[in-house]
Design an enzyme around this catalytic site. Structure first.
Site, PDB file in Angstrom:
ATOM      1  N   LYS A  55       0.810  -1.224   0.000  1.00  0.00           N
ATOM      2  CA  LYS A  55       0.000   0.000   0.000  1.00  0.00           C
ATOM      3  C   LYS A  55       0.841   1.272   0.000  1.00  0.00           C
ATOM      4  O   LYS A  55       0.343   2.343  -0.342  1.00  0.00           O
ATOM      5  CB  LYS A  55      -0.973  -0.006   1.179  1.00  0.00           C
ATOM      6  CG  LYS A  55      -1.846  -1.234   1.233  1.00  0.00           C
ATOM      7  CD  LYS A  55      -2.620  -1.471  -0.066  1.00  0.00           C
ATOM      8  CE  LYS A  55      -3.419  -2.759   0.014  1.00  0.00           C
ATOM      9  NZ  LYS A  55      -4.202  -3.047  -1.154  1.00  0.00           N
ATOM     10  N   TYR A 264     -12.402 -14.534   3.337  1.00  0.00           N
ATOM     11  CA  TYR A 264     -11.417 -13.471   3.537  1.00  0.00           C
ATOM     12  C   TYR A 264     -11.054 -13.364   5.029  1.00  0.00           C
ATOM     13  O   TYR A 264     -11.941 -13.300   5.891  1.00  0.00           O
ATOM     14  CB  TYR A 264     -11.985 -12.122   3.061  1.00  0.00           C
ATOM     15  CG  TYR A 264     -11.081 -10.977   3.430  1.00  0.00           C
ATOM     16  CD1 TYR A 264      -9.971 -10.673   2.646  1.00  0.00           C
ATOM     17  CD2 TYR A 264     -11.302 -10.229   4.576  1.00  0.00           C
ATOM     18  CE1 TYR A 264      -9.109  -9.650   3.008  1.00  0.00           C
ATOM     19  CE2 TYR A 264     -10.457  -9.205   4.947  1.00  0.00           C
ATOM     20  CZ  TYR A 264      -9.355  -8.920   4.153  1.00  0.00           C
ATOM     21  OH  TYR A 264      -8.502  -7.912   4.527  1.00  0.00           O
ATOM     22  N   TYR A 290      -3.090 -12.637   3.408  1.00  0.00           N
ATOM     23  CA  TYR A 290      -2.680 -12.452   2.002  1.00  0.00           C
ATOM     24  C   TYR A 290      -1.489 -13.346   1.618  1.00  0.00           C
ATOM     25  O   TYR A 290      -1.611 -14.256   0.814  1.00  0.00           O
ATOM     26  CB  TYR A 290      -2.298 -10.984   1.758  1.00  0.00           C
ATOM     27  CG  TYR A 290      -3.425 -10.016   1.985  1.00  0.00           C
ATOM     28  CD1 TYR A 290      -4.359  -9.763   0.981  1.00  0.00           C
ATOM     29  CD2 TYR A 290      -3.580  -9.359   3.202  1.00  0.00           C
ATOM     30  CE1 TYR A 290      -5.411  -8.876   1.188  1.00  0.00           C
ATOM     31  CE2 TYR A 290      -4.627  -8.471   3.413  1.00  0.00           C
ATOM     32  CZ  TYR A 290      -5.531  -8.236   2.402  1.00  0.00           C
ATOM     33  OH  TYR A 290      -6.568  -7.366   2.607  1.00  0.00           O
TER      34      TYR A 290
END
Ligand SMILES: Cc1ncc(COP(=O)(O)O)c(C=O)c1O
Length: 331
Positions: A55, A264, A290
């Site tokens: 990010k 998720y 992730y």
């Protein structure tokens, strides 16, 4: 804080926040352990800024846009343990902007450390205003409504979508694609497959555009960690390439959604095993949401022979280790 113009079309200005280029490293002990292709890691977990990760690159572009628009408060949204939220909070502190994080409890059955530690602890330290929402509330919609409210109060809010995944955020991974191809070239490596986690899709979309523009012809493999439709990611890749004046220059990608597990943010046995393996063999920290699931997929593809042993495989390490502390009961 200065803003760096990157091209002469007014596209792609960025504010420096991270430490780039990130290293490209061989994972020799993993390679030996698997007895398959040579595995390399592009270490975007080393991008700096309060724990780093993918990010940071995106926010260099998004927050440059916020500064250009004269924003005084930045809003973003995601799940409670969002890495994107943490890095946004850090970047806002650095730039002297107020930050609001609209986070929903979309990951079910999480107790203990989940709302006390990991990214949420860091968000608090980084002085963000945090709104915790029920799991069935659309955090993006809530943040949009708040943006309208703040505007009505005379403020200048800047809203960043989930994961920073619009064409401006994805633009950052166009640069990363070129950066990693240059590094591979210098190291005499020719990656046949690039493996990358896919959440909101901006990272994969940007890579698809950047690798396409560079004329790379290898296999780009996204590993889904949630139910993001691939059509959306493909559209975003197209939009990103078009914004840079190269419509159609995208590298096609494949998507493997076989490693999401129950959903998720819910750890899987394979993902936790991958975390332990990489910590033990390489001193490398992955995360349960992730990169652990993505490495589990990479390992499974090596073991099944789907990744051939005479190729170089590149794993994009997108960070996420601060979330480990929020999952301590699973580790
Ligand atoms: C550590 C980590 N890896 C990968 C991703 C996925 O990136 P994207 O949302 O661009 O698909 C994220 C997104 O939040 C992340 O935090």
């Amino acid at each position: 804080m200065s803003v760096i113009p990157l091209d002469n079309q007014g596209n792609g200005e960025r504010v420096p926040l991270g430490a780039f280029p990130t290293p490209l490293e061989p994972l020799d002990r993993l390679t030996e352990h698997l007895g398959g292709p040579r595995v390399w890691a592009k270490r975007d977990d080393y991008s700096g800024l309060a724990g780093g990760g993918n990010k940071v690159r995106k926010l260099e572009f998004l927050l440059a846009d916020a500064l250009r628009q004269g924003a005084d408060v930045v809003l973003t949204c995601g799940a409670v343990q969002s890495n994107h939220a943490r890095v946004t909070a850090a970047a806002c502190s650095r730039l002297g902007l107020a930050c609001e994080l609209w986070l929903n409890r979309r990951v079910p059955d999480r107790q203990g450390s989940y709302e006390l530690s990991g990214n949420l602890l860091l968000d608090r330290l980084l002085d963000a205003r945090i709104e915790l929402l029920p799991g069935d509330v659309d955090a993006e919609l809530a943040a949009e409504q708040r943006t309208v409210e703040l505007t009505g109060m005379g403020l200048r809010p800047y809203l960043i979508p989930t994961g920073g995944s619009n064409a401006l955020g994805a633009r950052a991974y166009v640069d990363c694609a070129q950066e990693l191809l240059d590094q591979a070239d210098r190291a005499g490596v020719s990656p046949g497959t690039i493996v990358v986690p896919m959440g909101s899709g901006g990272t994969l979309a940007g890579l698809s555009a950047g690798l396409g523009m560079a004329g790379w012809t290898g296999r780009l493999l996204g590993i889904a960690v949630s139910a993001t439709p691939w059509e959306r990611v493909a559209a975003l890749a197209g939009e990103t390439a078009s914004a840079l004046g190269q419509p159609g220059s995208v590298r096609e990608f494949e998507l493997d959604d076989g490693f999401v597990g129950p959903g998720y943010g819910v750890p899987t046995v394979d993902g936790i095993d991958a975390i332990r393996l990489l910590a033990r063999l390489e001193g490398m920290l992955l995360d349960p949401v992730y990169t652990g699931k993505t490495m589990a997929a990479l390992i499974a593809h090596v073991l099944s022979g789907a990744l051939s042993s005479d190729e170089d495989v590149l794993f994009l390490h997108t960070g996420g280790w601060p979330a480990l502390f929020a999952y301590l009961e699973d580790l």
